[in-house]
Design an enzyme around this catalytic site. Structure first.
Site, short mmCIF file in Angstrom:
data_model
loop_
_atom_site.label_atom_id
_atom_site.label_comp_id
_atom_site.label_asym_id
_atom_site.label_seq_id
_atom_site.Cartn_x
_atom_site.Cartn_y
_atom_site.Cartn_z
N LYS A 10 44.06 41.41 51.47
CA LYS A 10 44.86 42.58 51.81
C LYS A 10 44.04 43.84 51.55
CE LYS A 10 45.56 44.24 47.48
NZ LYS A 10 45.10 45.57 46.99
N PRO A 94 35.60 38.33 48.63
CA PRO A 94 34.84 38.63 47.42
C PRO A 94 35.72 38.70 46.18
CG PRO A 94 34.79 40.48 48.97
CD PRO A 94 35.44 39.35 49.67
N VAL A 95 35.13 38.33 45.04
CA VAL A 95 35.85 38.25 43.77
C VAL A 95 35.89 39.63 43.11
CG1 VAL A 95 35.85 37.18 41.48
CG2 VAL A 95 35.18 35.84 43.48
N ALA A 100 42.85 41.37 46.52
CA ALA A 100 43.88 40.39 46.15
C ALA A 100 43.49 38.95 46.47
CB ALA A 100 45.23 40.72 46.80
N GLY A 101 42.20 38.65 46.36
CA GLY A 101 41.76 37.28 46.64
C GLY A 101 42.42 36.24 45.75
N GLY A 102 42.42 36.48 44.43
CA GLY A 102 43.05 35.53 43.51
C GLY A 102 44.55 35.45 43.71
N ASP A 136 50.40 41.33 42.64
CA ASP A 136 50.18 41.27 44.09
C ASP A 136 50.63 39.95 44.72
OD1 ASP A 136 49.13 43.82 44.30
OD2 ASP A 136 47.05 43.17 44.09
#
Length: 286
Positions: A10, A94-95, A100-102, A136
Site C-alpha cells: 500500500k 521491500p522490508v 505495509a509488507g508485513g 495496518d
C-alpha cells in the site's frame, strides 16, 4: 493441502495524526490504496502441531516476530485448531519500507487460512482479528482504497483513484515507526486535507489528487534522514506530478499518468538508489 494468495503493498495518499491517545497509540486519519507490487503467500497444511515460516527474502523473521506467524497463531488459538501450517513468503515488497509488507502478509495469511480451514469468517471479522496484530492489517484485509481512522483499524472503503503509474524508491536504510511517532511534534505541523483528497478520488480528479498528497510524518523522517528528502527532490525534478513519503518511510513514491515519464523517473533514480520500482495503481480490492 495448499493455498496461494497475493499480498499487495500500500501507499499513503494522506497520513494525518490528530493527537496522542490515552492508550499510548496515536489517533490517525489516513487514506491508503493498494499498488501492483505484491508478496505471494503460500500456505501448506502440516501434520505436526506447529507454525513454520520460510521466506525468499532476507531480513524477514522466521519466528513469532513475523506478522504472518502471529496471524496464523491467533487464528489457531481463537478456533482451537491443532493443524500445523507452513507459510512461505515470496518476498517482493521491500522490508521496513512504509509499504505495509508485513501487515499485508498477515492479512493474506488470515484470508488464506479462512479459506483453507473453512472458517467462513466475513471480511469485517477478519479485519477485526487483524487489528489485534497491527494497525495496518485491517486495511490490508479489505484492500483497495480506504480511509482509516482510530489507530488505523476503523476502515471506510472509498472508490479507487484514477489509474496511473507509480515509481517507488527506497534508500538503503530502515526507519522505526515507533521512533518516528515518538518524536512527532504536532505543534505547527501542516495537516493533510483529508476530505479534499476523498472528494478528489471520488471525482477521479488526478491533478487534485497529485496536489493534495500529504503526510505529517515527513516532518520527522525528512529531518532525520536527508537521503529521503533528496529522493523527493529528485522525483520532483524528474517530472513526477505528485511526490510523497509513504507511511513512516523511508520509501518515497511519485505519480505520473504516462509510462514514458515513469520510465524516465525510474531510470533517473536508479543511479543512486538500489531499490526502485515502477508499478501501477491498483486501488480496487483483489
Amino acid at each position: 493441502m495448499k493455498h496461494s494468495i497475493k499480498a499487495p503493498a500500500k501507499i499513503n495518499l494522506t497520513l494525518d495524526v490528530l493527537h496522542k491517545r490515552e492508550d499510548g497509540y496515536h489517533e490517525v486519519e489516513m487514506i491508503m490504496t493498494t499498488i501492483d507490487l505484491a508478496d505471494r503467500i503460500e500456505l501448506t497444511t502440516l501434520k505436526e502441531d506447529l507454525i513454520s515460516i520460510e521466506s525468499s527474502g532476507g531480513f524477514v523473521p522466521s519466528d513469532s516476530r513475523n506478522l504472518a506467524y502471529q496471524a496464523a497463531d491467533l487464528l489457531r488459538n481463537k478456533f482451537g485448531r491443532k493443524d500445523g501450517i507452513h507459510i512461505f513468503i515470496d518476498k517482493q515488497i521491500p522490508v521496513s519500507a512504509g509499504l505495509a509488507g508485513g501487515s499485508s502478509d498477515a492479512a493474506a495469511t488470515l484470508k488464506g487460512l479462512n479459506q483453507l480451514w473453512h472458517l467462513n469468517l466475513t471480511t469485517k471479522e477478519l479485519a477485526d482479528i487483524g487489528a489485534e496484530i497491527g494497525s495496518d492489517v485491517s486495511f490490508c484485509v479489505y484492500g483497495g482504497t480506504a480511509l482509516a481512522k482510530g489507530r488505523g483499524e476503523i476502515i471506510r472503503q472509498i472508490p479507487a483513484p484514477p489509474p496511473c503509474w507509480i515509481v517507488l524508491a527506497k534508500p538503503t536504510l530502515g526507519v522505526s515507526t515507533a521512533d518516528v511517532y515518538r518524536q512527532l511534534n504536532l505543534d505547527g505541523v501542516a495537516h493533510p486535507q483529508t476530505e479534499i483528497m476523498i472528494n478528489a478520488i471520488e471525482q477521479k480528479d488526478y491533478n487534485l489528487i497529485s496536489n493534495t498528497l500529504g503526510n505529517v510524518l515527513e516532518s520527522v523522517t525528512l529531518q532525520q534522514y536527508p537521503e529521503v528528502n533528496h529522493i523527493k527532490e529528485q522525483m520532483d525534478r524528474l517530472g513526477a506530478d505528485g511526490v510523497l513519503m509513504s507511511g513512516s518511510g523511508p520509501t518515497v513514491f511519485g505519480l505520473t499518468l504516462h509510462e514514458s515519464r515513469a520510465q524516465r523517473i525510474y531510470n533517473g533514480l536508479r543511479g543512486f538508489c538500489n531499490e526502485v520500482y515502477m508499478v501501477r495503481m491498483l486501488g480496487e480490492p483483489e
